[in-house]
Motif scaffolding. Structure first.
Motif, short mmCIF file in Angstrom:
data_model
loop_
_atom_site.label_atom_id
_atom_site.label_comp_id
_atom_site.label_asym_id
_atom_site.label_seq_id
_atom_site.Cartn_x
_atom_site.Cartn_y
_atom_site.Cartn_z
N PHE A 114 6.75 -5.73 4.51
CA PHE A 114 5.41 -6.00 4.95
C PHE A 114 4.80 -4.99 6.07
O PHE A 114 3.79 -4.44 5.77
N VAL A 115 5.44 -4.91 7.09
CA VAL A 115 5.17 -4.06 8.13
C VAL A 115 5.14 -2.62 7.70
O VAL A 115 4.14 -1.75 8.07
N PHE A 116 5.99 -2.02 7.10
CA PHE A 116 6.06 -0.80 6.67
C PHE A 116 4.99 -0.57 5.48
O PHE A 116 4.23 0.53 5.52
N TYR A 117 4.63 -1.18 4.69
CA TYR A 117 3.53 -1.33 3.76
C TYR A 117 2.39 -1.25 4.78
O TYR A 117 1.34 -0.20 4.54
N LEU A 118 2.11 -2.08 5.84
CA LEU A 118 0.96 -1.80 6.62
C LEU A 118 0.84 -0.53 7.30
O LEU A 118 -0.31 -0.14 7.64
N ILE A 119 2.18 -0.09 7.81
CA ILE A 119 1.97 1.35 8.52
C ILE A 119 1.41 2.49 7.62
O ILE A 119 0.62 3.40 8.01
N PHE A 120 1.87 2.18 6.32
CA PHE A 120 1.50 2.90 5.38
C PHE A 120 -0.10 3.12 5.13
O PHE A 120 -0.76 4.16 5.23
N LEU A 121 -0.57 1.88 5.12
CA LEU A 121 -2.12 1.65 4.95
C LEU A 121 -2.60 2.20 6.40
O LEU A 121 -3.93 2.60 6.35
N LEU A 122 -1.92 1.88 7.50
CA LEU A 122 -2.71 2.50 8.72
C LEU A 122 -2.80 3.92 8.62
O LEU A 122 -3.68 4.53 9.26
N ILE A 123 -1.80 4.74 8.23
CA ILE A 123 -1.90 6.15 8.16
C ILE A 123 -3.06 6.46 7.02
O ILE A 123 -3.85 7.53 7.60
N HIS A 124 -3.11 5.71 6.05
CA HIS A 124 -4.45 5.97 5.20
C HIS A 124 -5.59 5.75 5.69
O HIS A 124 -6.71 6.47 5.80
N LEU B 83 -6.28 6.25 9.00
CA LEU B 83 -6.46 7.27 9.92
C LEU B 83 -6.80 8.62 9.22
O LEU B 83 -7.79 9.15 9.62
N GLY B 84 -6.10 8.89 8.06
CA GLY B 84 -6.45 9.96 7.16
C GLY B 84 -7.89 9.78 6.74
O GLY B 84 -8.59 10.77 6.34
N ALA B 85 -8.37 8.45 6.29
CA ALA B 85 -9.72 8.41 5.74
C ALA B 85 -10.77 8.67 7.06
O ALA B 85 -11.76 9.36 6.76
#
Length: 143
Positions: free
Chosen positions: A62-72, A74-76
């Motif tokens: 769950f946390v790793f998925y949210l980290i991916f979304l956090l990177i997304h 930031l990229g946005a």
């Protein structure tokens, strides 16, 4: 342990992600592109919550998925091509390494073809690995 119900730790992580999204919404480089990217983030968050209830996830997944979304997120905010990851890495190395080690690290970056060489080696490695897997699959099919 696989969870199927959101617990306090999950809600805390979701609140932190929402806070990151709110902060990233402050003065993004190009607002229309930012909104378009964030639609994808919200859709992926919906997919996460649906999968969480249907399939279940352990907390680290769950946390790793949210980290991916956090990177997304930031990229946005920075429009991906302007995300200063490299500058952050260099800054982190400069403040954590000894001055001599930091200078040696930065001194190795004087080769203008360095990135091209890295990409060439990565491409050759991918071609080699793909060819090897194709060879093994064909050999297995013939046996």
């Amino acid at each position: 342990m696989i969870d199927y119900q959101l617990q306090a730790k999950h809600w805390l992580m979701l609140v932190l992600l929402g806070l990151a999204m709110l902060l990233a919404s402050i003065n993004p480089m190009e607002f229309s592109a930012y909104v378009l990217h964030q639609v994808g983030t919200i859709l992926m968050l919906i997919v996460l919550l649906l999968l969480f209830k249907k399939v279940g996830l352990n907390f680290s997944s769950f946390v790793f998925y949210l980290i991916f979304l956090l990177i997304h997120i930031l990229g946005a905010h920075y429009l991906y091509s302007y995300v200063p990851y490299n500058e952050w890495l260099e800054w982190l190395l400069a403040v954590t390494l000894s001055p001599e080690a930091a200078e040696n690290y930065n001194g190795q970056q004087g080769d203008v073809w360095d990135a091209h060489k890295d990409m060439l080696l990565a491409t050759l490695g991918a071609i080699l690995a793909g060819s090897w897997n194709l060879y093994k699959d064909r050999k297995k099919a013939l046996d």
